[in-house]
Design a protein around this motif. Structure first.
Motif, PDB file in Angstrom:
ATOM      1  N   LYS A 125       0.834  -1.200   0.000  1.00  0.00           N
ATOM      2  CA  LYS A 125       0.000   0.000   0.000  1.00  0.00           C
ATOM      3  C   LYS A 125       0.871   1.254   0.000  1.00  0.00           C
ATOM      4  O   LYS A 125       0.598   2.211  -0.728  1.00  0.00           O
ATOM      5  N   ALA A 126       1.940   1.250   0.785  1.00  0.00           N
ATOM      6  CA  ALA A 126       2.839   2.401   0.846  1.00  0.00           C
ATOM      7  C   ALA A 126       3.537   2.614  -0.494  1.00  0.00           C
ATOM      8  O   ALA A 126       3.702   3.756  -0.946  1.00  0.00           O
ATOM      9  N   LYS A 127       3.950   1.529  -1.148  1.00  0.00           N
ATOM     10  CA  LYS A 127       4.592   1.648  -2.458  1.00  0.00           C
ATOM     11  C   LYS A 127       3.624   2.223  -3.486  1.00  0.00           C
ATOM     12  O   LYS A 127       4.002   3.069  -4.308  1.00  0.00           O
ATOM     13  N   ALA A 128       2.368   1.769  -3.440  1.00  0.00           N
ATOM     14  CA  ALA A 128       1.365   2.285  -4.371  1.00  0.00           C
ATOM     15  C   ALA A 128       1.136   3.782  -4.136  1.00  0.00           C
ATOM     16  O   ALA A 128       1.032   4.560  -5.103  1.00  0.00           O
ATOM     17  N   GLU A 129       1.074   4.194  -2.902  1.00  0.00           N
ATOM     18  CA  GLU A 129       0.886   5.605  -2.579  1.00  0.00           C
ATOM     19  C   GLU A 129       2.099   6.419  -3.002  1.00  0.00           C
ATOM     20  O   GLU A 129       1.955   7.534  -3.518  1.00  0.00           O
ATOM     21  N   ALA A 130       3.300   5.874  -2.820  1.00  0.00           N
ATOM     22  CA  ALA A 130       4.512   6.584  -3.199  1.00  0.00           C
ATOM     23  C   ALA A 130       4.582   6.750  -4.710  1.00  0.00           C
ATOM     24  O   ALA A 130       5.039   7.787  -5.209  1.00  0.00           O
ATOM     25  N   GLU A 131       4.134   5.751  -5.448  1.00  0.00           N
ATOM     26  CA  GLU A 131       4.149   5.848  -6.914  1.00  0.00           C
ATOM     27  C   GLU A 131       3.206   6.937  -7.408  1.00  0.00           C
ATOM     28  O   GLU A 131       3.467   7.573  -8.424  1.00  0.00           O
ATOM     29  N   LYS A 132       2.119   7.186  -6.697  1.00  0.00           N
ATOM     30  CA  LYS A 132       1.193   8.260  -7.071  1.00  0.00           C
ATOM     31  C   LYS A 132       1.900   9.608  -7.039  1.00  0.00           C
ATOM     32  O   LYS A 132       1.675  10.463  -7.884  1.00  0.00           O
ATOM     33  N   PHE A 133       2.753   9.779  -6.055  1.00  0.00           N
ATOM     34  CA  PHE A 133       3.443  11.073  -5.891  1.00  0.00           C
ATOM     35  C   PHE A 133       4.623  11.227  -6.823  1.00  0.00           C
ATOM     36  O   PHE A 133       5.034  12.347  -7.125  1.00  0.00           O
ATOM     37  N   THR A 134       5.190  10.134  -7.297  1.00  0.00           N
ATOM     38  CA  THR A 134       6.362  10.234  -8.174  1.00  0.00           C
ATOM     39  C   THR A 134       5.982  10.360  -9.633  1.00  0.00           C
ATOM     40  O   THR A 134       6.826  10.668 -10.457  1.00  0.00           O
ATOM     41  N   LYS A 135       4.726  10.159  -9.973  1.00  0.00           N
ATOM     42  CA  LYS A 135       4.300  10.248 -11.383  1.00  0.00           C
ATOM     43  C   LYS A 135       3.914  11.639 -11.764  1.00  0.00           C
ATOM     44  O   LYS A 135       3.606  12.526 -11.167  1.00  0.00           O
TER      45      LYS A 135
END
Length: 85
Positions: free
Chosen positions: A75-85
């Motif tokens: 879940k944390a990785k998915a949330e982090a990917e939202k911010f890096t895109k």
């Protein structure tokens, strides 16, 4: 952990108490040794069962915690990917 220590202490106290009672009981030495051996084996089996039960419960908790950590990591990785895109 304190309840586990208490249980083991109480069980050890009971074992020692029974053995002292057997030792001071008026009986032949051979019979006393047989009784001690039999009781010792019974208590050892009981302690082994309790330890195995405790370890099984502990393994289950660790497995559940590990699974929960994996879910949170994804879940944390998915949330982090939202911010890096």
């Amino acid at each position: 952990m304190s309840s586990t220590k208490f249980l083991l202490g109480a069980l050890l106290g009971a074992v020692v108490g029974v053995q002292v009672g057997i030792l001071i009981a008026p009986d032949k030495g051979e019979n006393t040794r047989k009784k001690l051996g039999k009781k010792g084996n019974e208590y050892l089996d009981e302690v082994n069962g309790k330890v195995n039960s405790f370890l099984d419960g502990l393994n289950k908790k660790v497995s559940e915690a590990s699974s929960e950590v994996d879910k949170l990591t994804k879940k944390a990785k998915a949330e982090a990917e939202k911010f890096t895109k």
